[in-house]
Design a protein around this motif. Structure first.
Motif, PDB file in Angstrom:
ATOM      1  N   LEU A  58       0.763  -1.257  -0.185  1.00  9.94           N
ATOM      2  CA  LEU A  58      -0.004  -0.041   0.012  1.00  9.94           C
ATOM      3  C   LEU A  58       0.937   1.159   0.010  1.00  9.94           C
ATOM      4  O   LEU A  58       1.672   1.266   0.883  1.00  9.94           O
TER       5      LEU A  58
ATOM      6  N   SER B 171      -2.911   5.612   0.848  1.00 12.32           N
ATOM      7  CA  SER B 171      -3.679   4.748   0.124  1.00 12.32           C
ATOM      8  C   SER B 171      -4.374   3.678   0.926  1.00 12.32           C
ATOM      9  O   SER B 171      -4.190   3.420   1.953  1.00 12.32           O
TER      10      SER B 171
ATOM     11  N   ASN C  38      -5.017  -0.898  -2.750  1.00 13.06           N
ATOM     12  CA  ASN C  38      -4.117   0.498  -3.068  1.00 13.06           C
ATOM     13  C   ASN C  38      -4.911   1.463  -3.842  1.00 13.06           C
ATOM     14  O   ASN C  38      -4.167   2.157  -4.840  1.00 13.06           O
TER      15      ASN C  38
ATOM     16  N   THR D 263      -3.917   6.008  -4.706  1.00 16.45           N
ATOM     17  CA  THR D 263      -2.353   6.082  -4.662  1.00 16.45           C
ATOM     18  C   THR D 263      -2.165   6.821  -6.132  1.00 16.45           C
ATOM     19  O   THR D 263      -3.025   7.081  -6.973  1.00 16.45           O
TER      20      THR D 263
ATOM     21  N   VAL E   4       6.187   2.236  -3.593  1.00 19.72           N
ATOM     22  CA  VAL E   4       5.669   2.193  -2.343  1.00 19.72           C
ATOM     23  C   VAL E   4       6.798   2.133  -1.319  1.00 19.72           C
ATOM     24  O   VAL E   4       7.763   1.123  -1.373  1.00 19.72           O
TER      25      VAL E   4
END
Length: 206
Positions: free
Chosen positions: A170, A174, A191, A194, A199
């Protein structure tokens, strides 16, 4: 209507930017992370959450508070939603970890850290405990951490451990959305919210 859970990862911290293992260390949101929390809150408020709970670590709690201020809810705190403990790795960069513990680095298992199975067990227990308080059409927002949420989601969905790696990480601020159906929980979104950025997480898949 069915009960839903939104799993929200905290906003950016300086240690995220520096690629340092955070774990249980209590690191505050940086300026970018605070702005991310406000943006995520403005989007998630439209879902009309009925319950908000967060990790006891400030980066997650402050992320939850940004939403709570808009929807006029309190934030419950649950220590079981903490990030995976990293032991001696906490505060170190990935490069430092790789140099000192090359074999453990490949497996992403700190010698004195918290096993992924234990993290998954405590996080999913918390998820179930708080979801049980929802009405049939309630929405729970859980503000937590990258590895903790990914592992908890995998356990809630009943994925075997050998497939946990198939669920990606994630991004900061997000979220993933889970819904309870007739046959158990299912993943609706992952996710979400985003931007096309890497990440930065304590998780192995970064």
């Amino acid at each position: 209507m069915s009960r839903r859970i939104v799993c929200l990862r905290h906003g950016q911290t300086l240690w995220n930017v520096e690629h340092r293992f955070q774990g249980h260390t209590d690191i505050a949101l940086d300026e970018t992370g605070q702005a991310q929390a406000v943006r995520a809150a403005s989007l998630l408020a439209s879902l009309k959450p009925t319950l908000i709970v967060s990790s006891d670590l400030s980066r997650a709690h402050d992320t939850a508070l940004a939403l709570a201020r808009i929807v006029k809810l309190d934030v419950a705190v649950d220590k079981d939603l903490r990030e995976r403990g990293g032991g001696a790795w906490e505060g170190l960069t990935r490069e430092e970890i790789r140099a000192r513990w090359p074999e453990e680095y490949i497996a992403w298992e700190a010698p004195d850290g918290e096993p992924v199975t234990e993290v998954a067990a405590r996080v999913v227990a918390a998820m179930r405990r708080w979801a049980a308080q929802l009405d049939d059409d309630g929405l729970l927002v859980i503000a937590s951490h990258g590895a903790a949420l990914r592992l908890g989601i995998c356990e809630l969905l009943g994925l075997p451990e050998e497939l946990w790696h198939t669920l990606g990480g994630l991004g900061n601020c997000s979220w993933s959305v889970l819904e309870e159906g007739r046959k158990g929980w299912r993943l609706l979104e992952h996710n979400a919210g985003t931007l096309p950025e890497p990440v930065n997480s304590d998780d192995i898949e970064t």
